[in-house]
Design an enzyme around this catalytic site. Sequence first.
Site, PDB file in Angstrom:
ATOM      1  N   SER A 140       5.672   6.166   4.994  1.00 52.14           N
ATOM      2  CA  SER A 140       7.120   4.456   5.687  1.00 52.14           C
ATOM      3  C   SER A 140       6.807   4.784   7.333  1.00 52.14           C
ATOM      4  CB  SER A 140       7.369   4.232   4.829  1.00 52.14           C
ATOM      5  OG  SER A 140       8.526   3.331   5.400  1.00 52.14           O
ATOM      6  N   ASP A 214       4.050  -1.280  -4.401  1.00 48.38           N
ATOM      7  CA  ASP A 214       4.936  -0.662  -3.297  1.00 48.38           C
ATOM      8  C   ASP A 214       5.243  -2.127  -3.009  1.00 48.38           C
ATOM      9  OD1 ASP A 214       5.907  -0.407  -0.526  1.00 48.38           O
ATOM     10  OD2 ASP A 214       4.681   1.328  -0.550  1.00 48.38           O
ATOM     11  N   HIS A 244       6.996   1.490  -4.046  1.00 47.52           N
ATOM     12  CA  HIS A 244       7.648   2.259  -2.109  1.00 47.52           C
ATOM     13  C   HIS A 244       8.037   3.816  -2.496  1.00 47.52           C
ATOM     14  CE1 HIS A 244       7.518   2.053   2.226  1.00 47.52           C
ATOM     15  NE2 HIS A 244       9.602   2.218   2.219  1.00 47.52           N
TER      16      HIS A 244
END
Length: 270
Positions: A140, A214, A244
């Site tokens: 991320s 996600d 995610h």
Amino acid sequence: MSSQLRALIYPSHIPANARTDVPRPSQYDFKDYEELIIPTNDGEKLSAFYIRGPRGGPNSKVTVLMFHGNAGNIGHRLPIARMLIARTGCNVFMLEYRGYGISTGSPDESGLNLDAQTALDYLKDRAETRGHKIIVYGQSLGGAVAVKLVAKNQGRGDITGLILENTFLSMRKLIPSIMPPAKYLAYLCHQVWASDSLIPSINVPTLFLSGLQDEIVPPIHMKRLHDLSKAPVKIWKPLPGGDHNSSVIEEGYFEAIADFVQRTTTEKQE
């Protein structure tokens, strides 16, 4: 708006007590590790874990430099480090950004980039790791940190691979997804993280791990980063059930990393 966006981008106090309650390697039965405090050039002190893989193993001279996402702390990622070591035999260096965990300071883009450089320089300067091959791994927000670091340092020769998981094209392009009311103000966000403009310049092998469910970073961001990449080896690994935060538990996640490590540390790169 700026302070609201910054709190959204760097929620270092989430979950509760994330700044004070940092799980330690001993709690996960690691035996061969160091808990470190590393100074930065601008006066901050960064917490880090250096966890060794099997000494004398085939990847004992390979270190994964690990950058985590925008919430929590390095202690929360110790189960990932354990799996990385079990599957690859590499060493793992886990850096805590400024303003996260017990590291001092407050986070912003320039500061996190300096923190990443500090970690890489530490590995290069430390006698034990000086000759190691480095694989940079970011999840991320950590993916954006990783892209910037590799783009800047790839000429050094010790970085042999880049692993990206569920990261974004740029912060301005992500804001409309995570904060729709702010979409017309995205240009005001000074935390740019323009991975889409940097990834075409990266010439080290790159693995793209994309959770197709996600809900934070639309998966199209990862696909576009993959398509923009001109790396000599680029591998696309979709994780059909991964959201995610759960992509790491999807079937094939660590197998893909192990295959990538094997490929990038044993083959001669052009």
